[in-house]
Design a protein around this motif. Structure first.
Motif, PDB file in Angstrom:
ATOM      1  N   LEU A 117     -47.459  32.043 -48.777  1.00 17.79           N
ATOM      2  CA  LEU A 117     -47.906  30.990 -47.879  1.00 17.79           C
ATOM      3  C   LEU A 117     -47.273  29.682 -48.326  1.00 17.79           C
ATOM      4  CD1 LEU A 117     -51.693  31.914 -47.672  1.00 17.79           C
ATOM      5  CD2 LEU A 117     -49.840  32.566 -46.124  1.00 17.79           C
ATOM      6  N   MET A 118     -46.609  29.028 -47.396  1.00 18.38           N
ATOM      7  CA  MET A 118     -46.069  27.700 -47.654  1.00 18.38           C
ATOM      8  C   MET A 118     -47.117  26.686 -47.181  1.00 18.38           C
ATOM      9  SD  MET A 118     -42.911  25.867 -45.717  1.00 18.38           S
ATOM     10  CE  MET A 118     -42.278  24.239 -46.167  1.00 18.38           C
ATOM     11  N   VAL A 119     -47.572  25.849 -48.099  1.00 17.51           N
ATOM     12  CA  VAL A 119     -48.471  24.748 -47.746  1.00 17.51           C
ATOM     13  C   VAL A 119     -47.626  23.486 -47.745  1.00 17.51           C
ATOM     14  CG1 VAL A 119     -50.477  23.402 -48.478  1.00 17.51           C
ATOM     15  CG2 VAL A 119     -50.477  25.894 -48.763  1.00 17.51           C
ATOM     16  N   PHE A 120     -47.717  22.704 -46.682  1.00 18.16           N
ATOM     17  CA  PHE A 120     -46.911  21.483 -46.620  1.00 18.16           C
ATOM     18  C   PHE A 120     -47.793  20.296 -46.254  1.00 18.16           C
ATOM     19  CE2 PHE A 120     -46.738  21.544 -41.976  1.00 18.16           C
ATOM     20  CZ  PHE A 120     -46.823  22.907 -41.688  1.00 18.16           C
ATOM     21  N   PRO A 178     -40.022  10.408 -44.426  1.00 14.75           N
ATOM     22  CA  PRO A 178     -40.871  10.717 -45.578  1.00 14.75           C
ATOM     23  C   PRO A 178     -40.448  12.033 -46.228  1.00 14.75           C
ATOM     24  CG  PRO A 178     -41.972  11.389 -43.577  1.00 14.75           C
ATOM     25  CD  PRO A 178     -40.686  10.721 -43.147  1.00 14.75           C
ATOM     26  N   THR A 179     -40.724  12.165 -47.509  1.00 15.08           N
ATOM     27  CA  THR A 179     -40.475  13.432 -48.211  1.00 15.08           C
ATOM     28  C   THR A 179     -41.751  14.273 -48.149  1.00 15.08           C
ATOM     29  OG1 THR A 179     -38.991  12.302 -49.729  1.00 15.08           O
ATOM     30  CG2 THR A 179     -39.812  14.469 -50.411  1.00 15.08           C
ATOM     31  N   PRO A 180     -41.687  15.455 -47.511  1.00  9.30           N
ATOM     32  CA  PRO A 180     -42.886  16.292 -47.473  1.00  9.30           C
ATOM     33  C   PRO A 180     -43.139  16.938 -48.839  1.00  9.30           C
ATOM     34  CG  PRO A 180     -41.248  16.983 -45.826  1.00  9.30           C
ATOM     35  CD  PRO A 180     -40.563  16.064 -46.774  1.00  9.30           C
ATOM     36  N   ASP A 181     -44.400  17.070 -49.212  1.00 10.78           N
ATOM     37  CA  ASP A 181     -44.765  17.946 -50.319  1.00 10.78           C
ATOM     38  C   ASP A 181     -44.818  19.363 -49.773  1.00 10.78           C
ATOM     39  OD1 ASP A 181     -45.142  15.994 -52.258  1.00 10.78           O
ATOM     40  OD2 ASP A 181     -47.295  15.783 -51.853  1.00 10.78           O
ATOM     41  N   HIS A 182     -44.379  20.337 -50.569  1.00 13.72           N
ATOM     42  CA  HIS A 182     -44.610  21.722 -50.161  1.00 13.72           C
ATOM     43  C   HIS A 182     -44.710  22.617 -51.372  1.00 13.72           C
ATOM     44  CE1 HIS A 182     -40.223  22.847 -50.411  1.00 13.72           C
ATOM     45  NE2 HIS A 182     -40.120  21.556 -50.252  1.00 13.72           N
ATOM     46  N   TRP A 183     -45.539  23.666 -51.211  1.00 12.49           N
ATOM     47  CA  TRP A 183     -45.832  24.611 -52.286  1.00 12.49           C
ATOM     48  C   TRP A 183     -45.781  26.015 -51.694  1.00 12.49           C
ATOM     49  CZ3 TRP A 183     -48.724  20.391 -50.901  1.00 12.49           C
ATOM     50  CH2 TRP A 183     -48.946  19.384 -51.860  1.00 12.49           C
TER      51      TRP A 183
END
Ligand code: MG
Length: 270
Positions: A117-120, A178-183
């Protein structure tokens, strides 16, 4: 085979005249956007962001690159729309209309190591994970108060009532982008995710969110969470998307074979 079930609801709340929140619940892509800029701007920005992700979801297979490209497309489209709105009102090209939106979400991706799962996230909408009865906030708010909390100048409790708690430090609709955070997190059957706007997280404590999120099917949980946030104040638009991760066979369940990564709690050193 990993699959998902979901429930979703958005309401205007008790004080706002329009709903500038927007959501996407189209497996395997889920998102919440909270528009800003006032009536006629915020709902346009959040709708543009959700539309870009909808197009992305309709072009499988999903990839992290495709999701990030969709966010970039949305940013350009919102900046462009904001510039034209500024021109129309005589403020000149590129005038700051304040049109923007948060975006946060969850996308299921097939990676070399199986389903992940990619969380952004951009802004202060949130993704929480409920696993084994424990609630973790996966995303990190891009907000002034979060920066102050991380710097040790404000407690979590103080941040909840701080006068500048609504000021975000990243949003879609800005130039430069903007720079998105993603995990990437493992897709573990039995885990439940909550995507929500700040109209929900600012009205309910983590304990209350945990209690309501754990109850019923995804739609019932989403309905209960939004109703509770509205009863608790309803000062902003309120949106909840609840997603359950399920698997068809034991081999894919993963809970016994995949070590669950422990997410750092907000504000804890990593
Ligand atoms: Mg909001």
């Amino acid at each position: 085979m990993t699959w998902f079930s979901h429930g979703a609801v958005t309401i205007t709340g008790r004080f706002r005249s329009a709903n500038e929140d927007c959501y996407l619940a189209q497996p395997p892509l889920y998102a919440v956007a909270d528009g800003m800029g006032g009536h006629g701007a915020g709902e346009v920005a959040s709708a543009i962001a959700i539309e870009a992700l909808t197009v992305c979801a309709q072009r499988p297979p999903l990839s992290a690159v495709a999701v990030l490209a969709a966010l970039d497309d949305a940013n350009h489209a919102i900046v462009d729309r904001g510039s034209r709105a500024g021109t129309a009102s005589g403020d000149g090209v590129g005038a700051a209309t304040g049109m923007g939106t948060t975006i946060t979400g969850l996308a299921s991706l097939e990676t070399g190591g199986g389903t992940h799962l990619m969380v952004f996230n951009i802004g202060d909408s949130r993704v929480y994970r409920l696993a084994d009865g424990r609630l973790d906030q996966v995303t990190i708010d891009h907000s002034e108060v979060e920066e102050l909390v991380l710097a040790g100048q404000l407690t979590r409790g103080e941040a909840r009532t701080h006068p500048r708690r609504n000021i975000v430090t990243r949003a879609l609709g800005t130039d430069p982008p903007p720079t998105p955070d993603h995990w990437l997190v493992p897709a573990i059957a039995g885990d439940r995710y909550l995507l929500c706007s700040d109209g929900l997280s600012s009205e309910l404590t983590d304990e209350r969110i945990t209690e309501l999120l754990a109850t019923g099917d995804p739609q019932a949980a989403a309905d209960e969470l939004v109703s509770a946030a509205n009863r608790a104040g309803g000062r902003d638009n309120i949106t909840a998307v609840v997603v359950d991760v399920a698997a068809d066979d034991e081999e894919d369940v993963g809970a016994d074979t995949v070590p669950r990564p422990v997410l750092p709690r907000q504000g804890e050193p990593t």
